[in-house]
Design an enzyme around this catalytic site. Sequence first.
Site, PDB file in Angstrom:
ATOM      1  N   SER A 139     -88.794   9.756  32.001  1.00  0.00           N
ATOM      2  CA  SER A 139     -89.851   8.759  31.864  1.00  0.00           C
ATOM      3  C   SER A 139     -89.244   7.468  31.322  1.00  0.00           C
ATOM      4  O   SER A 139     -88.062   7.427  30.983  1.00  0.00           O
ATOM      5  CB  SER A 139     -90.931   9.267  30.902  1.00  0.00           C
ATOM      6  OG  SER A 139     -90.407   9.260  29.592  1.00  0.00           O
ATOM      7  N   LYS A 140     -90.080   6.463  31.223  1.00  0.00           N
ATOM      8  CA  LYS A 140     -89.621   5.137  30.778  1.00  0.00           C
ATOM      9  C   LYS A 140     -88.884   5.192  29.437  1.00  0.00           C
ATOM     10  O   LYS A 140     -88.041   4.359  29.143  1.00  0.00           O
ATOM     11  CB  LYS A 140     -90.827   4.200  30.632  1.00  0.00           C
ATOM     12  CG  LYS A 140     -91.210   3.577  31.941  1.00  0.00           C
ATOM     13  CD  LYS A 140     -92.036   2.333  31.711  1.00  0.00           C
ATOM     14  CE  LYS A 140     -92.345   1.661  33.035  1.00  0.00           C
ATOM     15  NZ  LYS A 140     -93.721   1.293  33.199  1.00  0.00           N
ATOM     16  N   ARG A 141     -89.256   6.172  28.648  1.00  0.00           N
ATOM     17  CA  ARG A 141     -88.616   6.364  27.344  1.00  0.00           C
ATOM     18  C   ARG A 141     -87.094   6.512  27.504  1.00  0.00           C
ATOM     19  O   ARG A 141     -86.322   6.148  26.631  1.00  0.00           O
ATOM     20  CB  ARG A 141     -89.213   7.637  26.749  1.00  0.00           C
ATOM     21  CG  ARG A 141     -89.025   7.864  25.303  1.00  0.00           C
ATOM     22  CD  ARG A 141     -90.009   8.951  24.840  1.00  0.00           C
ATOM     23  NE  ARG A 141     -89.989  10.157  25.666  1.00  0.00           N
ATOM     24  CZ  ARG A 141     -89.047  11.087  25.617  1.00  0.00           C
ATOM     25  NH1 ARG A 141     -88.027  10.958  24.807  1.00  0.00           N
ATOM     26  NH2 ARG A 141     -89.122  12.158  26.398  1.00  0.00           N
ATOM     27  N   HIS A 142     -86.661   7.089  28.623  1.00  0.00           N
ATOM     28  CA  HIS A 142     -85.231   7.333  28.830  1.00  0.00           C
ATOM     29  C   HIS A 142     -84.496   6.100  29.358  1.00  0.00           C
ATOM     30  O   HIS A 142     -83.277   6.011  29.244  1.00  0.00           O
ATOM     31  CB  HIS A 142     -85.026   8.474  29.832  1.00  0.00           C
ATOM     32  CG  HIS A 142     -85.553   9.798  29.357  1.00  0.00           C
ATOM     33  ND1 HIS A 142     -86.763  10.310  29.758  1.00  0.00           N
ATOM     34  CD2 HIS A 142     -85.030  10.700  28.499  1.00  0.00           C
ATOM     35  CE1 HIS A 142     -86.954  11.474  29.174  1.00  0.00           C
ATOM     36  NE2 HIS A 142     -85.928  11.739  28.405  1.00  0.00           N
TER      37      HIS A 142
END
Length: 465
Positions: free
Chosen positions: A240-243
């Site tokens: 996800s964008k977190r990564h």
Amino acid sequence: MSVVTRFAPSPTGFLHIGGARTALYNWLFARRHGGRYLLRIEDTDTAREVPGAVEQIIDSLAWLGIPPDEAPVSQRARQQRHAEVARQLVAMGRAYYAYETPEALQAMRERAAAEGRPPRYDGTWRERDPAEAPPGVPGAIRLKAPREGETVVDDFVQGTVRVANAELDDMIILRSDGRPTYLHAVVVDDHDMGITHVIRGDDHLTNTFRQCQVYDAMGWTRPAFAHIPLIHGQDGAKLSKRHGAVSVLDFRDQGYLPEAVANYLLRLGWGHGDIEVIGLDEATRIFDLADVGRAAARFDYQKLAHLNGIWLRRADDDRLTRLVLERLAHRTEGAVGAITAARIAKLMPGLKERARTLEDLTGSAAFLVRTVPLPMEPKAEGLLTPEARIALRELASAWNGIAWEPDALEAATRAHAEAKVLKLKDLAMPLRAALTGSTTSPPVFDVAAALGRDETLRRIAAVSG
Ligand code: GLU
């Protein structure tokens, strides 16, 4: 049998890198077998549709070099056909109208929950005489699913997977307002589009059983299935964008080349011996679903950057120059015109040796478009001592009349250094600082050659004048 595959994204946002890999495998499998690869936009859920998402998906696929072979199919435009098949199933005795109100269905679910049973439809209208239908109520169509036995799917990646039919209830295929349900629409579309192989994320595996029941009820041949594992981050959670970047166009904007992203996605979950660097052309000759692994793939941004560097070095210099110029035009560091374009083109072989992304490459080319006085990194500034500045001025005079190309510049500089009892680097290092504002660059005589005589002398004069 001619192979037909499809990629079937929902236009609920940008194209995720995981979706891109699914598209890539479909594209490769079709190419490998001389078949066709189609795009279907699953746009029945208008509430979740994001404006511009369809264009983004199409742009992303085009950028990756895997555009569909035909114009995209809209699922929404086919709703009449989905309804027609549902009614046909009723006529064939393989489906039936059910008339429960939403409240009655809710009560049914609550009863099941209270009794510790899974929330399944209890089959009331499966048995009842349609003549008992309440007047004026439209009714939903439910599939008359088999109650005994098993539904078995032979999956290219997952192997044989099975479910007891008693576990599956009679799903709605056409809602009482006439709209098809998603699982039904997919089957009708895949059948009508002649899809022979359904390659998709393994989050759809459980849908497959119900979809197979629709194929079987219609007497249609099922396609072959391949459910590929999802992509996770290094921490094992779904990517996800977190990564980091997750949309295809984010990777483009961050300076990755499409062939590097495609290569990385291909290798993520698929292997052929120990090949790491592989282009799409070569991949179409060897891609096989049997080589797709079953474990979730872990996305490694470092590995992608490394691979991108390899593809940058293989890329055509004119193309890279064009891409760097586009990026420079968005920065406001200096004039981007024919002269600076020629400098970048000339130095490209040296510049691309050192870059991992187009962003790096653009950063390292920026000094070529700047005008004096150049911004100086502190370390470069440190090299430009008063003595070094004088030495550079003398060096510039010593270059008088020589051919302006790297070998001649180097030979003249060496001769001048010897005459002054200096080492070559005592001149080359401040020269690099003066010409680039930095302590790292391609070989400094290549830099001077790319800048040309006038600009080189101007930059030296700017620090020693
Ligand atoms: N529309 C589904 C998705 O975006 C794909 C369905 C399928 O491939 O059958 O996940």
